[in-house]
Design a protein around this motif. Structure first.
Motif, PDB file in Angstrom:
ATOM      1  N   GLU A  72       0.831  -1.205   0.000  1.00 38.50           N
ATOM      2  CA  GLU A  72       0.000   0.000   0.000  1.00 38.50           C
ATOM      3  C   GLU A  72       0.870   1.260   0.000  1.00 38.50           C
ATOM      4  O   GLU A  72       0.604   2.208  -0.749  1.00 38.50           O
ATOM      5  N   ARG A  73       1.905   1.261   0.823  1.00 32.43           N
ATOM      6  CA  ARG A  73       2.825   2.410   0.861  1.00 32.43           C
ATOM      7  C   ARG A  73       3.531   2.604  -0.480  1.00 32.43           C
ATOM      8  O   ARG A  73       3.862   3.711  -0.866  1.00 32.43           O
ATOM      9  N   GLY A  74       3.744   1.508  -1.191  1.00 26.27           N
ATOM     10  CA  GLY A  74       4.446   1.562  -2.472  1.00 26.27           C
ATOM     11  C   GLY A  74       3.558   1.863  -3.661  1.00 26.27           C
ATOM     12  O   GLY A  74       4.028   1.889  -4.799  1.00 26.27           O
ATOM     13  N   GLY A  75       2.261   2.055  -3.428  1.00 26.58           N
ATOM     14  CA  GLY A  75       1.375   2.435  -4.520  1.00 26.58           C
ATOM     15  C   GLY A  75       0.561   1.328  -5.138  1.00 26.58           C
ATOM     16  O   GLY A  75      -0.133   1.541  -6.145  1.00 26.58           O
ATOM     17  N   VAL A  76       0.606   0.131  -4.558  1.00 26.60           N
ATOM     18  CA  VAL A  76      -0.222  -0.978  -5.044  1.00 26.60           C
ATOM     19  C   VAL A  76      -1.631  -0.802  -4.480  1.00 26.60           C
ATOM     20  O   VAL A  76      -1.805  -0.498  -3.299  1.00 26.60           O
ATOM     21  N   THR A  77      -2.639  -1.003  -5.313  1.00 26.45           N
ATOM     22  CA  THR A  77      -4.026  -0.964  -4.856  1.00 26.45           C
ATOM     23  C   THR A  77      -4.404  -2.348  -4.353  1.00 26.45           C
ATOM     24  O   THR A  77      -4.251  -3.350  -5.065  1.00 26.45           O
ATOM     25  N   LEU A  78      -4.885  -2.426  -3.108  1.00 26.86           N
ATOM     26  CA  LEU A  78      -5.293  -3.698  -2.523  1.00 26.86           C
ATOM     27  C   LEU A  78      -6.779  -3.897  -2.779  1.00 26.86           C
ATOM     28  O   LEU A  78      -7.578  -2.971  -2.634  1.00 26.86           O
ATOM     29  N   THR A  79      -7.151  -5.113  -3.145  1.00 27.05           N
ATOM     30  CA  THR A  79      -8.546  -5.368  -3.483  1.00 27.05           C
ATOM     31  C   THR A  79      -8.922  -6.802  -3.132  1.00 27.05           C
ATOM     32  O   THR A  79      -8.097  -7.580  -2.649  1.00 27.05           O
ATOM     33  N   ALA A  80     -10.204  -7.127  -3.378  1.00 27.32           N
ATOM     34  CA  ALA A  80     -10.739  -8.470  -3.152  1.00 27.32           C
ATOM     35  C   ALA A  80     -11.382  -8.962  -4.443  1.00 27.32           C
ATOM     36  O   ALA A  80     -11.700  -8.171  -5.338  1.00 27.32           O
ATOM     37  N   THR A  81     -11.598 -10.249  -4.517  1.00 27.85           N
ATOM     38  CA  THR A  81     -12.087 -10.870  -5.745  1.00 27.85           C
ATOM     39  C   THR A  81     -13.414 -10.284  -6.209  1.00 27.85           C
ATOM     40  O   THR A  81     -13.557  -9.905  -7.380  1.00 27.85           O
ATOM     41  N   ASN A  82     -14.394 -10.191  -5.305  1.00 31.45           N
ATOM     42  CA  ASN A  82     -15.703  -9.687  -5.741  1.00 31.45           C
ATOM     43  C   ASN A  82     -15.625  -8.232  -6.196  1.00 31.45           C
ATOM     44  O   ASN A  82     -16.270  -7.837  -7.174  1.00 31.45           O
ATOM     45  N   THR A  83     -14.820  -7.424  -5.529  1.00 29.33           N
ATOM     46  CA  THR A  83     -14.651  -6.018  -5.912  1.00 29.33           C
ATOM     47  C   THR A  83     -14.047  -5.911  -7.307  1.00 29.33           C
ATOM     48  O   THR A  83     -14.504  -5.128  -8.145  1.00 29.33           O
ATOM     49  N   LEU A  84     -13.026  -6.706  -7.553  1.00 27.86           N
ATOM     50  CA  LEU A  84     -12.343  -6.652  -8.841  1.00 27.86           C
ATOM     51  C   LEU A  84     -13.258  -7.127  -9.967  1.00 27.86           C
ATOM     52  O   LEU A  84     -13.315  -6.509 -11.041  1.00 27.86           O
ATOM     53  N   ILE A  85     -13.975  -8.221  -9.745  1.00 24.09           N
ATOM     54  CA  ILE A  85     -14.874  -8.726 -10.786  1.00 24.09           C
ATOM     55  C   ILE A  85     -15.937  -7.686 -11.124  1.00 24.09           C
ATOM     56  O   ILE A  85     -16.242  -7.443 -12.297  1.00 24.09           O
ATOM     57  N   ALA A  86     -16.481  -7.024 -10.105  1.00 25.97           N
ATOM     58  CA  ALA A  86     -17.485  -5.983 -10.347  1.00 25.97           C
ATOM     59  C   ALA A  86     -16.878  -4.821 -11.128  1.00 25.97           C
ATOM     60  O   ALA A  86     -17.513  -4.259 -12.035  1.00 25.97           O
ATOM     61  N   GLU A  87     -15.645  -4.456 -10.791  1.00 21.66           N
ATOM     62  CA  GLU A  87     -14.979  -3.368 -11.507  1.00 21.66           C
ATOM     63  C   GLU A  87     -14.801  -3.709 -12.976  1.00 21.66           C
ATOM     64  O   GLU A  87     -15.021  -2.877 -13.863  1.00 21.66           O
ATOM     65  N   LEU A  88     -14.396  -4.948 -13.257  1.00 19.74           N
ATOM     66  CA  LEU A  88     -14.187  -5.370 -14.641  1.00 19.74           C
ATOM     67  C   LEU A  88     -15.500  -5.534 -15.394  1.00 19.74           C
ATOM     68  O   LEU A  88     -15.572  -5.299 -16.602  1.00 19.74           O
TER      69      LEU A  88
END
Length: 197
Positions: free
Chosen positions: A156-172
């Motif tokens: 997170e400090r390095g700029g990576v976005t943390l997410t979960a499977t359901n969140t990512l699938i909905a985004e896509l």
């Protein structure tokens, strides 16, 4: 830092070391949860026609082969997997980097086992090289809660976005009413979300 939206046309799915041996190291979430979500991500990418890159550490040691379900779900990706000879930071493996660059996708979706060894370092390295990265944490996992938390903090400090499977699938998915959207919604209900009854 703002990267813009991850879409099925600009993203590639990178699954790092989801091997039968390394999966047994996951202790911070249930093994079956991590496995189910990893396979759900794979199915979602397949539905959306996204490139999928699989990679393994040493397959002949305790890490073992990839989860066998990959061979049935995505046989081409399974056969084309990048079998590293021990490189810990996958991003430093020339064959892996070349495979990512060949996709010509600008956004990276990563999951890895374990988070604290196999995921955090390539995620951070890719961000340093200018790639937007989302790390899917419920398709990853670590041997201890402490090591998982520390890896998450570093990402997170390095700029990576943390997410979960359901969140990512909905985004896509972007729109449940399109053909792929309805398939993805069914996938979420059947494979990702806990039963409500």
């Amino acid at each position: 830092m703002r990267w813009g939206t991850f879409t099925s046309s600009n993203s590639v799915l990178l699954l790092i070391d989801h091997q039968v041996g390394t999966m047994k190291l996951i202790q911070n979430i249930p093994f079956e949860t991590a496995k189910r979500n990893t396979l759900a991500l794979t199915k979602a990418a397949k539905i959306l026609g996204m490139p999928i890159i699989l990679t393994t550490g040493t397959e002949n040691g305790f890490q073992g082969p990839l989860l066998p379900e990959f061979k049935e779900l995505v046989p081409e990706a399974y056969d084309a997997r990048i079998a590293r000879s021990g490189v810990v930071n996958t991003w430093e493996d020339p064959e892996f980097r070349a495979a990512v660059e060949k996709t010509q996708r600008s956004h990276l979706i990563m999951a890895g086992v374990t988070t604290d060894v196999c995921l955090y370092s390539p995620a951070l390295s890719a961000v340093e090289d200018g790639y937007p990265v989302q790390a899917v944490l419920d398709a990853s996992g670590s041997p201890t809660e402490l090591s998982e938390q520390l890896a998450r903090q570093r990402m997170e400090r390095g700029g990576v976005t943390l997410t979960a499977t359901n969140t990512l699938i909905a985004e896509l998915a972007r729109d449940w009413s399109r053909p792929e959207g309805s398939e993805l919604l069914k996938l979420m209900v059947d494979d990702v979300l806990p039963p409500v009854f």
